[in-house]
Design an enzyme around this catalytic site. Structure first.
Site, PDB file in Angstrom:
ATOM      1  N   ALA A  69      -5.615   6.767   2.983  1.00 22.50           N
ATOM      2  CA  ALA A  69      -4.810   6.098   2.037  1.00 22.50           C
ATOM      3  C   ALA A  69      -5.940   4.871   1.608  1.00 22.50           C
ATOM      4  O   ALA A  69      -6.167   4.255   2.428  1.00 22.50           O
ATOM      5  CB  ALA A  69      -3.597   5.376   2.618  1.00 22.50           C
ATOM      6  N   SER A  70      -6.342   4.873   0.267  1.00 24.31           N
ATOM      7  CA  SER A  70      -7.390   4.037   0.034  1.00 24.31           C
ATOM      8  C   SER A  70      -7.114   2.496   0.154  1.00 24.31           C
ATOM      9  O   SER A  70      -5.768   2.144   0.190  1.00 24.31           O
ATOM     10  CB  SER A  70      -7.773   4.327  -1.399  1.00 24.31           C
ATOM     11  OG  SER A  70      -8.212   5.553  -1.593  1.00 24.31           O
ATOM     12  N   GLN A  71      -8.060   1.784   0.129  1.00 28.08           N
ATOM     13  CA  GLN A  71      -8.008   0.434   0.246  1.00 28.08           C
ATOM     14  C   GLN A  71      -7.161  -0.316  -0.913  1.00 28.08           C
ATOM     15  O   GLN A  71      -7.519   0.160  -1.991  1.00 28.08           O
ATOM     16  CB  GLN A  71      -9.390  -0.278   0.296  1.00 28.08           C
ATOM     17  CG  GLN A  71      -9.295  -1.862   0.434  1.00 28.08           C
ATOM     18  CD  GLN A  71     -10.819  -2.305   0.613  1.00 28.08           C
ATOM     19  OE1 GLN A  71     -11.667  -1.526   0.481  1.00 28.08           O
ATOM     20  NE2 GLN A  71     -11.060  -3.478   0.647  1.00 28.08           N
TER      21      GLN A  71
END
EC number: 2.1.1.77
Length: 225
Positions: A69-71
């Site tokens: 899950a991206s930043q």
């Protein structure tokens, strides 16, 4: 759409969620409407329960299947650049956890999201349904060929790294549309903003390096090697 305030763990993470919003603000994103969406959509529900204590850290999180899950601040950066409008149609490549999908759905008319991992797509579908987010269609498949049935798209969001911009995605970009995609090798990429104005397609390389998981498919990386 419900904000999920009665769903598991929501009240438990109020302080962490507000702290995350401050970190996003510190990175120069001060759009109050955008920040409100990060406050209302509970990120912890979109990641495995084992990483809930870190759900509101401003960092990528493992969600299994060699995906992340991206930043959140990077996702906010994406949304600030692309600025989806309430009457626009969005194509997302890389459903992943589904958190960015939910954010996009809150800003646009309809989101079409593709992931190659069925388990992640199914997991995202459940959380989106739990939050009563109804304007999202999910598909399992090769995102690099797009979703021609529903093209053209006003906004295309690519959350995985490609060696170049897939031509099928350019073809499916609407007049006046914009696409953001990480372009480079498997270790480091630059964000490229693609715009289509009539017959003219422009590609602008944005400042700073990013690192995403590879985009696999016909028009991107071919395998895991």
């Amino acid at each position: 759409m419900t904000t999920g305030r009665d769903l598991p763990g929501t009240n438990r993470f109020v302080g962490q969620r507000r702290a995350l919003i401050e970190k996003i603000r510190e990175r120069g994103i001060d759009d109050l409407d955008l920040l409100r969406r990060f406050d209302e959509i509970p990120r912890h529900l979109f990641v495995p329960q084992g990483v809930w204590p870190r759900a509101y850290d401003d960092t990528p999180l493992s969600i299994g299947f060699a995906q992340t899950a991206s930043q959140p601040s990077l996702q906010a950066h994406y949304l600030r650049i692309l600025a989806p409008k309430p009457d626009e149609k969005v194509l997302e490549l890389g459903t992943g956890s589904g958190f960015l999908t939910a954010l996009l759905a809150s800003m646009s008319d309809r989101v079409y999201s593709i992931d190659r991992v069925r388990e992640l797509s199914n997991r995202a579908r459940k959380v989106l349904d739990d939050l009563s987010i109804r304007n999202v269609a999910l598909m399992v498949g090769d995102g690099t060929i797009g979703w021609r049935k529903y093209a053209p798209f006003d906004v295309i969001v690519v959350s995985a790294a490609s060696p170049s911009v897939p031509p099928a995605l350019i073809d499916q970009l609407a007049e006046g549309g914009r696409m953001l995609i990480p372009v480079g090798d498997r270790e480091s990429q630059k964000l490229v903003l693609v715009r289509k104005d009539g017959f003219i397609v422009s590609q602008e390389e944005l400042e700073g390096e990013v690192r995403f998981v590879p985009l696999l498919g016909r028009f991107a990386f071919q395998d895991e090697g």
